[in-house]
Design an enzyme around this catalytic site. Structure first.
Site, mmCIF file in Angstrom:
data_model
loop_
_atom_site.group_PDB
_atom_site.id
_atom_site.type_symbol
_atom_site.label_atom_id
_atom_site.label_comp_id
_atom_site.label_asym_id
_atom_site.label_seq_id
_atom_site.Cartn_x
_atom_site.Cartn_y
_atom_site.Cartn_z
ATOM 1 N N CYS A 74 0.837 -1.215 0.000
ATOM 2 C CA CYS A 74 0.000 0.000 0.000
ATOM 3 C C CYS A 74 0.861 1.250 0.000
ATOM 4 C CB CYS A 74 -0.876 0.048 1.245
ATOM 5 S SG CYS A 74 -2.221 -1.128 1.262
ATOM 6 N N CYS A 109 -2.761 0.931 5.293
ATOM 7 C CA CYS A 109 -2.106 -0.361 5.444
ATOM 8 C C CYS A 109 -2.117 -0.784 6.916
ATOM 9 C CB CYS A 109 -0.673 -0.249 4.926
ATOM 10 S SG CYS A 109 0.090 -1.815 4.545
#
Lengths: 285, 366, 204
Positions: free
Chosen positions: A267, A273
């Site tokens: 991410c 994330c």
């Protein structure tokens, strides 16, 4: 006068400068997508490193704001760290890395994955605010084109892309049309982020310091990425999930792992994330 | 593994600490002081004041020390500091005809009323390294003797006025009277077409190297306008300010400026007979190269006004004014050091996709 | 002028300009970004009558010596003028077409056609109307649509009638040119930028 421990005024800028920027901001909100000229000042960070965003943030900050700063989607990239420290020092405000806790988010090159809310403001750092600049270098000409709503040149450029490459070869800073009136540069966010601008609940403010322009998208403004009927606008897609949190559908950065070219995708939005990882851990318990 | 994409606050702190250490250099060598810079590196100080748009020799010296001698970085420090200063108003126009002249030369006449005053100059020096400067000398009194005690006239006539009396040169333009405040690009964003006074403000803040190259290009045929250095004068002028509550101007101090009035050719047009035209340069401190270049570029930028064909970069107002500021230029060039991996990722995907498409097309064709 | 009135016009500004004006500005920005919504805003300002505290707060936050200010005749009494000059440094202009900001009362709306609405190349070179609302008079309900509004925003302001809103409606038809309106009520701030389309009950 309120003077922070640094000896500077609250949020660095003097009040006269803030008033000038605030007036430009109100005009920008009243004319969505139009670039309002403003007398950008030299800031203690270099031009091209977010001076426009910093001036906008400094002019809207209140003492009770909670500020998040991201660069490339991440809170801990060098420039984000530097800007966050600047406001901690000069405005004494609280900062956060958690998207949902922030009242103001200053960003370079990304829009957070998490949907933003009505009480949040997203401040973009913009290098070249003029979407027509690469087609016409002269300000006198591009200003006329905006005034006359004469955007044929942009469509020609995009169509040439298609005939040459079979697709529109613009992947970031992909031009948008605001409320059927002004063609606008969304700043160099990947076109993946363009759809998030459309009818976003949060106010979006754009600051270009070196080019001395401010523009805005009020909440729920209609923002359409330019395209053609036979070549509709499409965003980037990845076949694999994030290697760290396992989410599918977020914007992924490619990380080279070794000299033999092995790589992983994870991410770009570090807060997204982290929260996806936490959610997964909670679900597992 | 995730650490690989993290910048890290600690790394930044360490980089800054290392910078401080490098700036100090070898600690067995005495530390340089801003006073020494101000007194002994005064051309650097003047350039920083002029392009930093702030007349303050002490702050400029400090900025040069802090920037480890990088002048553009020092200019940047001064500009950022300038941002925090409130604006009280505009001074009265400087009257450079009342300048306390330290240097004043004309290339157009052998002798001029008021005389050629060479002052302190590099001109006519043999550029041979002077190894005696490598050693520290004790203060000497010889400079006073050289300077002499000749009192210069307090009003030295302008060389261009002599030409003007004959009607051979265009009159100096007066765009606005004193009652209208001058345009100021630090308060209103640059707008095109710009007025000449706005252009001159831009050029006065402009990068010396950029102006030098543009001025040079006009000498090499890119918008040739054949300049003569009509007069260059350097010295102290009084700054006057009229506070609203007083209603009359008072002198608030003196600044050193350099002024260049360039005399240029003009072939004449339908409405104007052939005559000489003017290019003008003025900036803080002793910055002779800067104001000469500025005057050449100012003249080139008057192409529209004088009905000249625009064929060269130095005549292109948008090009010149938009790229003259070295703080903007260095910021944007150097911002390429910032991470761009999100954009790069997008381009990477596109190139892969386009290569795949072209491969398919190639195979289909075979 | 005696010392007492003089003092009244020099006092009564913000106690802490940077933080208080930041709060007022955010209320105006929120109002402009969400047309037709009330942004509650209290202030400690004590402007001389008839200028209201909210209206004074908006003026002190946005106006300064770079922005020519037009005041309605009702506000041209000595103390208000002195107060605004002292706290903003603004130059008062007689000519409405020179104004960057205009301040007037809901009870007496001036001819809006005399203010600058910008040019096609610079629509931002337009005037902003700051309207003081004292809470008297009927409040005609209207609906707003446009940027800043998800579907439709119901709105009404005491003292503003159909005649006024029809002018605002025709102002919107000039977009991107036009005036922007800031309404200063006792309890807070609302706004109607040029981008908002106005629907009166008669047309809803």
């Amino acid at each position: 006068m309120n003077v922070s421990s640094t000896g500077y005024n609250f949020a660095y800028l003097n009040e006269q400068t803030k008033r000038m920027i605030r007036r430009a901001l109100l005009k920008a909100v009243a004319i969505p997508g139009y670039q309002v000229p403003f007398a950008s000042r030299e800031m203690p960070m270099p031009y091209g490193w977010g001076t426009g965003g910093v001036q906008v943030t400094a002019s809207i900050l209140k003492p009770d704001d909670v500020l998040k700063v991201i660069d490339q989607g991440a809170d801990d990239t060098t420039n984000a760290v530097s800007i966050r420290d600047f406001f901690k020092k000069t405005a004494g405000i609280a900062t956060t890395e958690v998207t949902k806790d922030a009242t103001i988010i200053q960003t370079r090159h990304r829009i957070p994955e998490r949907e933003l809310e009505a009480n949040q403001i997203l401040v973009f750092q913009v290098p070249i605010p003029e979407p027509l600049r690469f087609l016409e270098p002269r300000e006198t000409e591009t200003r006329k084109m905006h005034a006359l709503e004469e955007y044929g040149l942009m469509h020609v450029k995009l169509y040439e892309d298609i005939s040459r490459n079979g697709q529109i070869a613009t992947t970031y800073a992909y031009p948008v049309l605001v409320e059927d009136r002004y063609v606008m540069d969304p700043s160099p966010v990947p076109k993946f982020d363009n759809p998030k601008m459309h009818e976003m609940a949060a106010l979006q403010l754009f600051g270009a310091g070196r080019e001395m322009r401010i523009y805005a998208l009020p909440p729920f403004t209609r923002v359409k990425s330019l395209d053609f009927e036979d070549h509709p606008f499409e965003v980037q897609k990845w076949d694999e999930p994030c290697a760290i949190c396992g989410t599918i559908g977020s914007y992924l950065d490619e990380v080279i792992l070794d000299n033999s070219g092995n790589r992983m995708f994870c991410c770009s939005d570090t807060d997204h994330c982290r929260s996806e990882l936490e959610n997964a851990a909670e679900a597992a318990q | 593994m995730y650490v690989a994409v993290k910048g890290g606050e600690k790394a930044i702190r360490n980089a800054h600490a290392l910078f401080d250490e490098k700036r100090r250099g070898d600690v067995s060598v005495p530390e340089i002081t801003p006073d020494q810079i101000r007194e002994q590196l005064s051309f650097s100080v003047d350039r920083v004041m002029s392009e930093g748009s702030l007349y303050d020799p002490d702050l400029s010296a400090l900025a040069i020390k802090q920037a480890r001698g990088d002048l553009i970085e020092a200019i940047f420090l001064i500009r950022a500091s300038r941002t925090t200063l409130p604006r009280y108003g505009s001074s009265k126009p400087l009257d450079t005809s009342k300048m306390k002249v330290e240097r004043r030369i004309s290339a157009t006449y052998k002798d001029i009323p008021g005389g050629q005053i060479l002052g302190a100059t590099f001109d006519y020096q043999h550029r041979l390294l002077d190894f005696s400067l490598a050693e520290q000398k004790l203060p000497s009194e010889s400079v006073d003797e050289i300077q002499g005690d000749e009192v210069l006239d307090d009003k030295i006539p302008r060389v261009l006025d002599i030409l003007n009396n004959e009607g051979l040169i265009e009159p100096a333009s007066m765009e606005s009277d004193e009652s209208t405040p001058p345009p100021d690009l630090t308060r209103d964003p640059l707008d095109f077409p710009a007025t000449r006074s706005l252009r001159l403000q831009n050029l006065a803040r402009a990068d010396e190297g950029f102006l030098l190259a543009l001025g040079y290009s006009t000498q090499r045929g890119y918008a040739r306008n054949h300049g003569f250095a009509g007069e260059i004068r350097i010295g102290a002028v009084a700054v006057e300010f009229a506070p609203e509550e007083l209603g009359f101007p008072i002198e608030i101090g003196e600044i050193i400026v350099s002024e260049c009035e360039m005399i240029n050719q003009f072939k004449g047009s339908k409405s104007a007979p052939p005559q000489f035209t003017r290019g003008y340069g003025l900036a803080f401190g002793q910055v002779e190269r800067k104001v000469m270049s500025m005057a050449l570029v100012d003249r080139a930028l008057r192409a529209d006004e004088l009905g000249e064909e625009k064929i060269a970069p130095a005549q292109d107002e948008e090009f010149v004014l938009s790229h003259s500021d070295n703080v903007k230029a260095t910021g944007f060039v150097e911002h390429l050091k910032l991470p761009h991996y999100v954009d790069f990722q997008a381009e990477l995907e596109l190139v892969r996709k386009m290569r795949a498409t072209s491969q398919v097309m190639k195979e289909a064709a075979e | 002028m005696d010392d007492l009135t003089n003092k009244a016009s020099l006092d009564g500004g913000f106690d802490d300009i940077p933080t208080e004006s930041a709060g007022v500005f955010r209320a105006v920005l929120d109002a402009m970004s969400h047309p037709g919504t009330m942004q509650n805003q209290s202030t400690n300002l004590h402007p001389p009558a008839p200028l209201s505290p909210t209206c004074a707060a908006v003026i002190l936050t946005l106006v300064d010596n770079d922005t020519p200010l037009w005041l309605a005749p009702e506000l041209m009494g000595g103390n208000v003028v002195q107060y605004l000059k002292f706290h903003t440094g603004a130059a008062l202009v007689e000519n409405a077409s020179d104004a960057a900001f205009a301040v007037f009362l809901a009870s007496d709306i001036p001819d809006l056609n005399q203010f600058q609405t910008g040019t096609a190349e610079y629509p931002d070179r337009s005037a902003t109307m700051i309207i003081q609302i004292d809470g008297h008079g009927d409040a005609l309900p209207i609906n707003l649509t446009g940027p800043g509004i998800e579907y439709k925003q119901e709105f009404s302001v005491p003292g503003l009638d159909g005649k006024f809103w029809r002018k605002v409606r025709s102002n919107n038809s000039k977009f991107p040119l036009g005036l922007d309106f800031v309404f200063c009520l006792p309890e807070g701030i609302a706004a109607c930028p040029r981008s908002s389309a106005v629907m009166l009950e008669e047309t809803v």
